[in-house]
Design an enzyme around this catalytic site. Sequence first.
Site, PDB file in Angstrom:
ATOM      1  N   GLU A  78       0.860  -1.201   0.000  1.00 31.45           N
ATOM      2  CA  GLU A  78       0.000   0.000   0.000  1.00 31.45           C
ATOM      3  C   GLU A  78       0.885   1.237   0.000  1.00 31.45           C
ATOM      4  OE1 GLU A  78      -3.437   0.170   2.554  1.00 31.45           O
ATOM      5  OE2 GLU A  78      -3.603   2.359   2.290  1.00 31.45           O
ATOM      6  N   GLU A 103       4.689   5.303   3.709  1.00 35.14           N
ATOM      7  CA  GLU A 103       4.062   6.576   4.066  1.00 35.14           C
ATOM      8  C   GLU A 103       5.128   7.508   4.667  1.00 35.14           C
ATOM      9  OE1 GLU A 103       0.846   8.153   3.755  1.00 35.14           O
ATOM     10  OE2 GLU A 103       2.256   9.668   4.445  1.00 35.14           O
ATOM     11  N   ASP A 130       9.436   7.786   0.739  1.00 36.83           N
ATOM     12  CA  ASP A 130       8.835   7.807  -0.597  1.00 36.83           C
ATOM     13  C   ASP A 130       8.669   6.385  -1.140  1.00 36.83           C
ATOM     14  OD1 ASP A 130       8.328   8.164  -3.382  1.00 36.83           O
ATOM     15  OD2 ASP A 130       9.241  10.154  -3.246  1.00 36.83           O
ATOM     16  N   ASP A 152      -2.593  12.227  -3.132  1.00 38.15           N
ATOM     17  CA  ASP A 152      -2.735  13.692  -3.115  1.00 38.15           C
ATOM     18  C   ASP A 152      -3.055  14.159  -4.528  1.00 38.15           C
ATOM     19  OD1 ASP A 152      -1.885  14.428  -0.330  1.00 38.15           O
ATOM     20  OD2 ASP A 152      -0.115  13.321  -0.959  1.00 38.15           O
ATOM     21  N   LYS A 156      -3.782  21.942  -8.710  1.00 43.71           N
ATOM     22  CA  LYS A 156      -3.337  23.119  -9.475  1.00 43.71           C
ATOM     23  C   LYS A 156      -2.377  22.700 -10.579  1.00 43.71           C
ATOM     24  CE  LYS A 156      -3.820  26.258  -5.644  1.00 43.71           C
ATOM     25  NZ  LYS A 156      -3.131  26.723  -4.449  1.00 43.71           N
ATOM     26  N   ASP A 188     -11.137  10.904  -5.234  1.00 44.00           N
ATOM     27  CA  ASP A 188     -12.344  11.739  -5.272  1.00 44.00           C
ATOM     28  C   ASP A 188     -12.203  12.796  -6.354  1.00 44.00           C
ATOM     29  OD1 ASP A 188     -10.269  13.058  -3.976  1.00 44.00           O
ATOM     30  OD2 ASP A 188     -11.623  14.266  -2.751  1.00 44.00           O
ATOM     31  N   ARG A 227      -9.796   7.263   5.715  1.00 45.18           N
ATOM     32  CA  ARG A 227     -10.124   8.530   6.387  1.00 45.18           C
ATOM     33  C   ARG A 227     -10.319   9.647   5.362  1.00 45.18           C
ATOM     34  NH1 ARG A 227      -6.479  10.514  11.370  1.00 45.18           N
ATOM     35  NH2 ARG A 227      -7.052   8.416  12.039  1.00 45.18           N
ATOM     36  N   GLU A 229     -11.214   9.360   2.256  1.00 39.39           N
ATOM     37  CA  GLU A 229     -12.452   9.150   1.506  1.00 39.39           C
ATOM     38  C   GLU A 229     -13.667   9.601   2.326  1.00 39.39           C
ATOM     39  OE1 GLU A 229     -13.327   5.103   0.488  1.00 39.39           O
ATOM     40  OE2 GLU A 229     -15.319   5.620  -0.222  1.00 39.39           O
TER      41      GLU A 229
HETATM   42  C1  LIG Z   1      -4.581  12.339   0.451  1.00 35.82           C
HETATM   43  S1  LIG Z   1      -3.645  11.313   1.485  1.00 35.82           S
HETATM   44  C2  LIG Z   1      -4.591   9.801   1.563  1.00 35.82           C
HETATM   45  C3  LIG Z   1      -4.175   8.922   2.714  1.00 35.82           C
HETATM   46  C4  LIG Z   1      -4.918   7.579   2.797  1.00 35.82           C
HETATM   47  N1  LIG Z   1      -4.578   6.722   1.674  1.00 35.82           N
HETATM   48  C5  LIG Z   1      -6.402   7.791   2.853  1.00 35.82           C
HETATM   49  O1  LIG Z   1      -7.073   7.507   1.847  1.00 35.82           O
HETATM   50  O2  LIG Z   1      -6.899   8.255   3.913  1.00 35.82           O
HETATM   51  C6  LIG Z   1      -2.293  10.824   0.430  1.00 35.82           C
HETATM   52  C7  LIG Z   1      -1.168  10.182   1.199  1.00 35.82           C
HETATM   53  O3  LIG Z   1      -0.169   9.742   0.299  1.00 35.82           O
HETATM   54  C8  LIG Z   1       1.089   9.992   0.893  1.00 35.82           C
HETATM   55  N2  LIG Z   1       2.072  10.049  -0.187  1.00 35.82           N
HETATM   56  C9  LIG Z   1       2.200  10.988  -1.132  1.00 35.82           C
HETATM   57  N3  LIG Z   1       3.240  10.736  -1.929  1.00 35.82           N
HETATM   58  C10 LIG Z   1       3.781   9.571  -1.498  1.00 35.82           C
HETATM   59  C11 LIG Z   1       4.886   8.793  -1.905  1.00 35.82           C
HETATM   60  N4  LIG Z   1       5.654   9.172  -2.938  1.00 35.82           N
HETATM   61  N5  LIG Z   1       5.155   7.671  -1.231  1.00 35.82           N
HETATM   62  C12 LIG Z   1       4.378   7.287  -0.187  1.00 35.82           C
HETATM   63  N6  LIG Z   1       3.326   7.988   0.251  1.00 35.82           N
HETATM   64  C13 LIG Z   1       3.031   9.125  -0.386  1.00 35.82           C
HETATM   65  C14 LIG Z   1       0.905  11.298   1.627  1.00 35.82           C
HETATM   66  O4  LIG Z   1       1.866  11.505   2.647  1.00 35.82           O
HETATM   67  C15 LIG Z   1      -0.496  11.119   2.180  1.00 35.82           C
HETATM   68  O5  LIG Z   1      -0.495  10.538   3.452  1.00 35.82           O
END
Ligand SMILES: C[S@@+](CC[C@H](N)C(=O)[O-])C[C@H]1O[C@@H](n2cnc3c(N)ncnc32)[C@H](O)[C@@H]1O
Length: 250
Positions: A78, A103, A130, A152, A156, A188, A227, A229
């Site tokens: 994941e 994460e 990453d 994310d 923009k 979303d 969370r 979603e």
């Molecule tokens: C909008 S949040 C969604 C978190 C979770 N999946 C949820 O649906 O509640 C996106 C997550 O992806 C993580 N993320 C972004 N780029 C990443 C990367 N290159 N490697 C690992 N995680 C990453 C961010 O830190 C963030 O916690």
Amino acid sequence: MGSNSKAGGAMQTGPGPDGISEHSTELRSYGRRKGHRLTPRKQSLMETRLPELRLDLSAPAPGLSALFPGTPGQVWLEIGFGAGEHLIWQAEHHPATGIIGCEPFINGVASLLGNAERKRLTNIRLHDGDAREVLAWLPEASIDRLFVLFPDPWPKKRHAKRRLIRRSTMAEIVRVLKPGGEFRLGSDSAEYLARTLLAARNFDALEWLATRPSDWRERPEDWPETRYEQKARAAGRVCGYLRFRRAASP
Ligand SMILES: C[S@@+](CC[C@H](N)C(=O)[O-])C[C@H]1O[C@@H](n2cnc3c(N)ncnc32)[C@H](O)[C@@H]1O
């Protein structure tokens, strides 16, 4: 976390401002790494439990089952698990599967560690950075199921290069998935869903599993709500759920 995240700086070689290495060639696809101060219990888990569960990316990847107790038959990945609700649910419901979570948001990692400890889950390994570093490290055809849930959106235009899902990431996803393996992505953002479908079309080996609208408009039962979603739906945004299968030949 999320679309309100502050834009991170360009990626750099070697340790980043938090002392943790950053991916060297791409822009950061995530926002902040730290939120509020951790409770003493979570801080202690970060110091004791995380080093035990953290992947060692400095050594070549072993057969992935060897990373987990009981050599599980399947290994899932994941990417961007946030606070880890989905990963914990899957680990609890699939005790014979090993799950790797990536994460960079430290508070999210600490939350996951707290819940994994409380539920005594042993089938989890982590990378607190990453995910693209993990993708590059993983052997070809080593992952049975891969989740990217609500990445994310970086809506923009000037932030578009920060979006995680792009052709290069998709190529890595296709490379690490086993034939017959599954890739799931939820979002979303209609634009993000459409871009993911377009990116997937570059790979003959990736088959979108939807045959009717409800296949992507309704979340499958074995895909618990995250969370992010929950917040998106509470704000009235419509979510989509994409499932792809990695075919046997590229
Ligand atoms: C909008 S949040 C969604 C978190 C979770 N999946 C949820 O649906 O509640 C996106 C997550 O992806 C993580 N993320 C972004 N780029 C990443 C990367 N290159 N490697 C690992 N995680 C990453 C961010 O830190 C963030 O916690």
